[in-house]
Scaffold this motif. Structure first.
Motif, PDB file in Angstrom:
ATOM      1  N   LYS A  66       0.836  -1.206   0.000  1.00 48.21           N
ATOM      2  CA  LYS A  66       0.000   0.000   0.000  1.00 48.21           C
ATOM      3  C   LYS A  66       0.869   1.254   0.000  1.00 48.21           C
ATOM      4  O   LYS A  66       0.559   2.232  -0.685  1.00 48.21           O
ATOM      5  CB  LYS A  66      -0.937   0.009   1.201  1.00 48.21           C
ATOM      6  N   ALA A  67       1.969   1.227   0.750  1.00 44.79           N
ATOM      7  CA  ALA A  67       2.872   2.377   0.799  1.00 44.79           C
ATOM      8  C   ALA A  67       3.533   2.603  -0.555  1.00 44.79           C
ATOM      9  O   ALA A  67       3.651   3.747  -1.020  1.00 44.79           O
ATOM     10  CB  ALA A  67       3.930   2.169   1.881  1.00 44.79           C
ATOM     11  N   VAL A  68       3.950   1.529  -1.203  1.00 46.02           N
ATOM     12  CA  VAL A  68       4.564   1.640  -2.527  1.00 46.02           C
ATOM     13  C   VAL A  68       3.550   2.186  -3.528  1.00 46.02           C
ATOM     14  O   VAL A  68       3.868   3.052  -4.346  1.00 46.02           O
ATOM     15  CB  VAL A  68       5.128   0.274  -2.986  1.00 46.02           C
ATOM     16  N   LYS A  69       2.326   1.711  -3.463  1.00 46.93           N
ATOM     17  CA  LYS A  69       1.268   2.187  -4.354  1.00 46.93           C
ATOM     18  C   LYS A  69       1.059   3.684  -4.161  1.00 46.93           C
ATOM     19  O   LYS A  69       0.951   4.434  -5.133  1.00 46.93           O
ATOM     20  CB  LYS A  69      -0.024   1.423  -4.063  1.00 46.93           C
ATOM     21  N   MET A  70       1.038   4.134  -2.919  1.00 46.95           N
ATOM     22  CA  MET A  70       0.844   5.555  -2.640  1.00 46.95           C
ATOM     23  C   MET A  70       2.017   6.375  -3.188  1.00 46.95           C
ATOM     24  O   MET A  70       1.822   7.445  -3.773  1.00 46.95           O
ATOM     25  CB  MET A  70       0.681   5.791  -1.137  1.00 46.95           C
ATOM     26  N   LEU A  71       3.228   5.876  -3.031  1.00 45.08           N
ATOM     27  CA  LEU A  71       4.395   6.591  -3.559  1.00 45.08           C
ATOM     28  C   LEU A  71       4.329   6.700  -5.080  1.00 45.08           C
ATOM     29  O   LEU A  71       4.663   7.744  -5.652  1.00 45.08           O
ATOM     30  CB  LEU A  71       5.691   5.891  -3.139  1.00 45.08           C
ATOM     31  N   LEU A  72       3.889   5.641  -5.748  1.00 44.41           N
ATOM     32  CA  LEU A  72       3.762   5.677  -7.199  1.00 44.41           C
ATOM     33  C   LEU A  72       2.678   6.666  -7.634  1.00 44.41           C
ATOM     34  O   LEU A  72       2.845   7.384  -8.624  1.00 44.41           O
ATOM     35  CB  LEU A  72       3.462   4.275  -7.739  1.00 44.41           C
ATOM     36  N   ILE A  73       1.582   6.711  -6.895  1.00 49.14           N
ATOM     37  CA  ILE A  73       0.516   7.668  -7.193  1.00 49.14           C
ATOM     38  C   ILE A  73       1.040   9.096  -7.048  1.00 49.14           C
ATOM     39  O   ILE A  73       0.842   9.942  -7.933  1.00 49.14           O
ATOM     40  CB  ILE A  73      -0.701   7.449  -6.264  1.00 49.14           C
ATOM     41  N   LEU A  74       1.721   9.356  -5.953  1.00 52.23           N
ATOM     42  CA  LEU A  74       2.248  10.700  -5.712  1.00 52.23           C
ATOM     43  C   LEU A  74       3.286  11.079  -6.766  1.00 52.23           C
ATOM     44  O   LEU A  74       3.304  12.216  -7.251  1.00 52.23           O
ATOM     45  CB  LEU A  74       2.843  10.791  -4.310  1.00 52.23           C
ATOM     46  N   GLN A  75       4.139  10.140  -7.144  1.00 49.72           N
ATOM     47  CA  GLN A  75       5.150  10.404  -8.162  1.00 49.72           C
ATOM     48  C   GLN A  75       4.495  10.737  -9.503  1.00 49.72           C
ATOM     49  O   GLN A  75       4.916  11.657 -10.198  1.00 49.72           O
ATOM     50  CB  GLN A  75       6.082   9.201  -8.324  1.00 49.72           C
TER      51      GLN A  75
END
Length: 71
Positions: A14-23
């Motif tokens: 979930k954290a990786v997904k959020m980082l990809l969304i923000l990027q």
């Protein structure tokens, strides 16, 4: 034990997904395009982000692309 490991892995994903969304958003992708890529509605994506973050990212992205020198 396996349940704890699964929960930890799920949290990391979930954290990786959020980082990809923000990027993606800070790179200039519109929220509607990110939502479409994830297969969720814009409203769902908005709920995933802290209130006002989408607008803040859009401003940062706009400023970033305005100030970068052209090649």
């Amino acid at each position: 034990m396996a349940s704890d490991e699964s929960s930890e892995l799920l949290g990391e994903l979930k954290a990786v997904k959020m980082l990809l969304i923000l990027q993606a958003m800070i790179s200039g992708c519109q929220q509607k395009h990110v939502a479409a890529a994830l297969g969720v509605s814009e409203a769902t994506l908005s709920r995933m982000l802290p209130k006002g973050l989408g607008k803040d990212l859009a401003r940062v992205s706009e400023r970033r692309f305005r100030t970068e020198p052209e090649a």
